[in-house]
Design a protein around this motif. Structure first.
Motif, PDB file in Angstrom:
ATOM      1  N   ALA A 134      14.426  -8.889  -1.190  1.00 54.75           N
ATOM      2  CA  ALA A 134      15.508  -9.877  -1.243  1.00 54.75           C
ATOM      3  C   ALA A 134      16.843  -9.234  -0.855  1.00 54.75           C
ATOM      4  N   GLN A 135      17.061  -7.999  -1.293  1.00 51.13           N
ATOM      5  CA  GLN A 135      18.278  -7.280  -0.891  1.00 51.13           C
ATOM      6  C   GLN A 135      18.272  -6.995   0.607  1.00 51.13           C
ATOM      7  N   TRP A 136      17.088  -6.717   1.170  1.00 46.72           N
ATOM      8  CA  TRP A 136      16.987  -6.533   2.628  1.00 46.72           C
ATOM      9  C   TRP A 136      17.462  -7.793   3.341  1.00 46.72           C
ATOM     10  N   LEU A 137      17.035  -8.942   2.861  1.00 46.73           N
ATOM     11  CA  LEU A 137      17.449 -10.209   3.480  1.00 46.73           C
ATOM     12  C   LEU A 137      18.959 -10.407   3.342  1.00 46.73           C
ATOM     13  N   CYS A 138      19.515 -10.051   2.193  1.00 46.45           N
ATOM     14  CA  CYS A 138      20.958 -10.166   2.011  1.00 46.45           C
ATOM     15  C   CYS A 138      21.720  -9.205   2.920  1.00 46.45           C
ATOM     16  N   THR A 139      21.062  -8.109   3.281  1.00 47.25           N
ATOM     17  CA  THR A 139      21.698  -7.100   4.136  1.00 47.25           C
ATOM     18  C   THR A 139      21.642  -7.488   5.611  1.00 47.25           C
ATOM     19  N   TYR A 140      20.455  -7.844   6.079  1.00 48.27           N
ATOM     20  CA  TYR A 140      20.220  -8.009   7.512  1.00 48.27           C
ATOM     21  C   TYR A 140      20.120  -9.466   7.961  1.00 48.27           C
ATOM     22  N   ALA A 141      20.156 -10.393   7.010  1.00 52.31           N
ATOM     23  CA  ALA A 141      20.128 -11.818   7.364  1.00 52.31           C
ATOM     24  C   ALA A 141      21.042 -12.576   6.409  1.00 52.31           C
ATOM     25  N   GLU A 142      22.215 -12.013   6.180  1.00 53.03           N
ATOM     26  CA  GLU A 142      23.121 -12.594   5.186  1.00 53.03           C
ATOM     27  C   GLU A 142      23.471 -14.041   5.507  1.00 53.03           C
ATOM     28  N   ASP A 143      23.529 -14.370   6.785  1.00 54.19           N
ATOM     29  CA  ASP A 143      23.882 -15.742   7.159  1.00 54.19           C
ATOM     30  C   ASP A 143      22.778 -16.741   6.850  1.00 54.19           C
ATOM     31  N   ARG A 144      21.563 -16.256   6.551  1.00 55.35           N
ATOM     32  CA  ARG A 144      20.432 -17.140   6.267  1.00 55.35           C
ATOM     33  C   ARG A 144      20.265 -17.398   4.758  1.00 55.35           C
ATOM     34  N   VAL A 145      20.765 -16.483   3.932  1.00 58.33           N
ATOM     35  CA  VAL A 145      20.510 -16.543   2.483  1.00 58.33           C
ATOM     36  C   VAL A 145      21.706 -17.165   1.775  1.00 58.33           C
ATOM     37  N   ARG A 146      21.440 -18.281   1.093  1.00 58.08           N
ATOM     38  CA  ARG A 146      22.500 -18.940   0.336  1.00 58.08           C
ATOM     39  C   ARG A 146      22.789 -18.193  -0.958  1.00 58.08           C
ATOM     40  N   ARG A 147      21.752 -17.928  -1.729  1.00 52.08           N
ATOM     41  CA  ARG A 147      21.857 -17.260  -3.021  1.00 52.08           C
ATOM     42  C   ARG A 147      20.561 -16.519  -3.276  1.00 52.08           C
ATOM     43  N   ALA A 148      20.625 -15.511  -4.131  1.00 50.35           N
ATOM     44  CA  ALA A 148      19.440 -14.689  -4.385  1.00 50.35           C
ATOM     45  C   ALA A 148      19.307 -14.398  -5.870  1.00 50.35           C
ATOM     46  N   VAL A 149      18.063 -14.260  -6.297  1.00 49.90           N
ATOM     47  CA  VAL A 149      17.740 -13.827  -7.657  1.00 49.90           C
ATOM     48  C   VAL A 149      16.768 -12.659  -7.550  1.00 49.90           C
ATOM     49  N   GLY A 150      17.075 -11.584  -8.243  1.00 51.31           N
ATOM     50  CA  GLY A 150      16.156 -10.460  -8.347  1.00 51.31           C
ATOM     51  C   GLY A 150      15.660 -10.341  -9.781  1.00 51.31           C
ATOM     52  N   ILE A 151      14.344 -10.431  -9.982  1.00 52.34           N
ATOM     53  CA  ILE A 151      13.744 -10.294 -11.302  1.00 52.34           C
ATOM     54  C   ILE A 151      13.251  -8.856 -11.417  1.00 52.34           C
ATOM     55  N   ASN A 152      13.897  -8.051 -12.264  1.00 54.77           N
ATOM     56  CA  ASN A 152      13.627  -6.615 -12.304  1.00 54.77           C
ATOM     57  C   ASN A 152      13.612  -6.031 -10.892  1.00 54.77           C
ATOM     58  N   PRO A 153      14.681  -6.244 -10.118  1.00 49.12           N
ATOM     59  CA  PRO A 153      14.638  -5.835  -8.710  1.00 49.12           C
ATOM     60  C   PRO A 153      14.737  -4.325  -8.533  1.00 49.12           C
ATOM     61  N   VAL A 154      13.862  -3.768  -7.722  1.00 46.95           N
ATOM     62  CA  VAL A 154      14.001  -2.370  -7.318  1.00 46.95           C
ATOM     63  C   VAL A 154      15.246  -2.267  -6.436  1.00 46.95           C
ATOM     64  N   PRO A 155      16.193  -1.388  -6.750  1.00 45.69           N
ATOM     65  CA  PRO A 155      17.417  -1.307  -5.945  1.00 45.69           C
ATOM     66  C   PRO A 155      17.171  -0.807  -4.526  1.00 45.69           C
ATOM     67  N   ALA A 156      18.159  -1.038  -3.668  1.00 43.07           N
ATOM     68  CA  ALA A 156      18.038  -0.722  -2.243  1.00 43.07           C
ATOM     69  C   ALA A 156      18.121   0.767  -1.942  1.00 43.07           C
ATOM     70  N   ALA A 157      18.327   1.588  -2.946  1.00 42.51           N
ATOM     71  CA  ALA A 157      18.351   3.044  -2.790  1.00 42.51           C
ATOM     72  C   ALA A 157      17.022   3.634  -3.254  1.00 42.51           C
ATOM     73  N   PRO A 158      16.754   4.909  -2.962  1.00 38.09           N
ATOM     74  CA  PRO A 158      15.524   5.527  -3.444  1.00 38.09           C
ATOM     75  C   PRO A 158      15.400   5.479  -4.970  1.00 38.09           C
ATOM     76  N   THR A 159      14.178   5.329  -5.445  1.00 37.53           N
ATOM     77  CA  THR A 159      13.911   5.270  -6.874  1.00 37.53           C
ATOM     78  C   THR A 159      13.724   6.683  -7.421  1.00 37.53           C
ATOM     79  N   PRO A 160      14.492   7.071  -8.441  1.00 38.47           N
ATOM     80  CA  PRO A 160      14.326   8.426  -8.993  1.00 38.47           C
ATOM     81  C   PRO A 160      13.075   8.530  -9.852  1.00 38.47           C
ATOM     82  N   PHE A 161      12.262   9.537  -9.587  1.00 37.89           N
ATOM     83  CA  PHE A 161      11.065   9.823 -10.382  1.00 37.89           C
ATOM     84  C   PHE A 161      11.101  11.276 -10.821  1.00 37.89           C
ATOM     85  N   ASP A 162      10.560  11.552 -12.010  1.00 38.08           N
ATOM     86  CA  ASP A 162      10.222  12.937 -12.298  1.00 38.08           C
ATOM     87  C   ASP A 162       8.848  13.210 -11.689  1.00 38.08           C
ATOM     88  N   ASP A 163       8.400  14.457 -11.749  1.00 43.43           N
ATOM     89  CA  ASP A 163       7.157  14.819 -11.065  1.00 43.43           C
ATOM     90  C   ASP A 163       5.965  14.042 -11.600  1.00 43.43           C
TER      91      ASP A 163
END
Length: 259
Positions: free
Chosen positions: A94-123
């Motif tokens: 959904a964030q990708w759509l807001c980034t690269y097709a902002e003119d197409r998306v009226r509003r967005a909802v993210g339910i526990n959305p994974v952010p647009a940056a890398p996800t930090p993990f321990d080993d």
């Protein structure tokens, strides 16, 4: 381009594309279908490329593939502008759509959305998630972790079986690498699309604080709320059977106001 498969529900004037998470196809939303406001909204529950009815899609197994698939679906349906709901991995799409097709998306909802940056993990965390492509026990452990260790073995077994049939191992592994490591946060920064980011109370990884530190910094019109649920949509229930998280998806009760 052939659009991804989808399940259509509703005849309302406002179109909504709904994007599932990593551990399921669109069928994870089925328990909420009876409770959606189908007079106000029309929903397209899309199977991501490689999942469910979209197993033969030529699109890549990535946020780019999900986003392009959603746009192709919207074009096929004649939806010039639409709302988008994304769960977990689908929230990153959904964030990708807001980034690269902002003119197409009226509003967005993210339910526990994974952010647009890398996800930090321990080993150990990284190893667990990487092993889940071919290990049912690892998938069950992830489901248990992200719902706060609150649900029983019967639920975990059913959700794990459904996950294993949603896509093949290669597809599952492809998507993990993309949602875990992909980064388009700089391109997203400054986006003015209204975005409601919902954190599950019992999900230890995607919290309201982490969403404030990521989406809250990147988006110009974001609202972050915490809900009484974990990461997985079918993670328990209230009297309606929708569960703590699904009850806030647009079209369910008063949540339509959030869009």
């Amino acid at each position: 381009m052939t659009p991804p498969a989808y399940y259509h529900l509703g005849d309302g004037p406002q179109p909504v594309i709904v994007l599932h998470g990593w551990l399921s196809d669109h069928s994870v939303f089925a328990p909420m279908f009876p409770w959606l406001d189908t007079t106000r909204f029309r929903f397209a529950f899309m199977d991501a490329p490689g999942y469910g009815g979209s197993r033969d899609s030529e699109l890549p197994h990535s946020m780019d593939g999900m986003g392009r698939g959603a746009l192709a679906l919207a074009d096929t349906l004649g939806w010039r502008r639409f709302d988008v709901v994304g769960h977990s991995m689908g929230g990153k799409a959904a964030q990708w759509l807001c980034t690269y097709a902002e003119d197409r998306v009226r509003r967005a909802v993210g339910i526990n959305p994974v952010p647009a940056a890398p996800t930090p993990f321990d080993d150990d965390g990284r190893a667990l998630f990487e092993s889940a492509a071919g290990d049912a026990d690892a998938r069950s452990a992830i489901l248990d972790l992200t719902t706060g260790h609150r649900l029983g073995g019967t639920w975990l077994a059913a959700m794990t079986r459904a996950s294993l049939t949603a896509c093949d191992e290669d597809t599952f592994a492809d998507y993990f690498r993309d949602w875990a490591d992909g980064d388009f946060s700089r391109a997203l920064a400054g986006c003015e699309t209204p975005f409601l980011a919902l954190a599950g109370e019992h999900d230890p990884a995607i919290t309201a604080e982490s969403l404030e530190a990521t989406l809250g910094e990147w988006l110009e019109a974001v609202t972050v709320e915490t809900l009484g649920g974990g990461r997985t949509l079918s993670d328990g229930g209230d009297a309606t059977g929708t569960g703590g998280t699904t009850a806030r998806v647009p079209g369910v009760n008063a949540t339509a106001q959030a869009l």
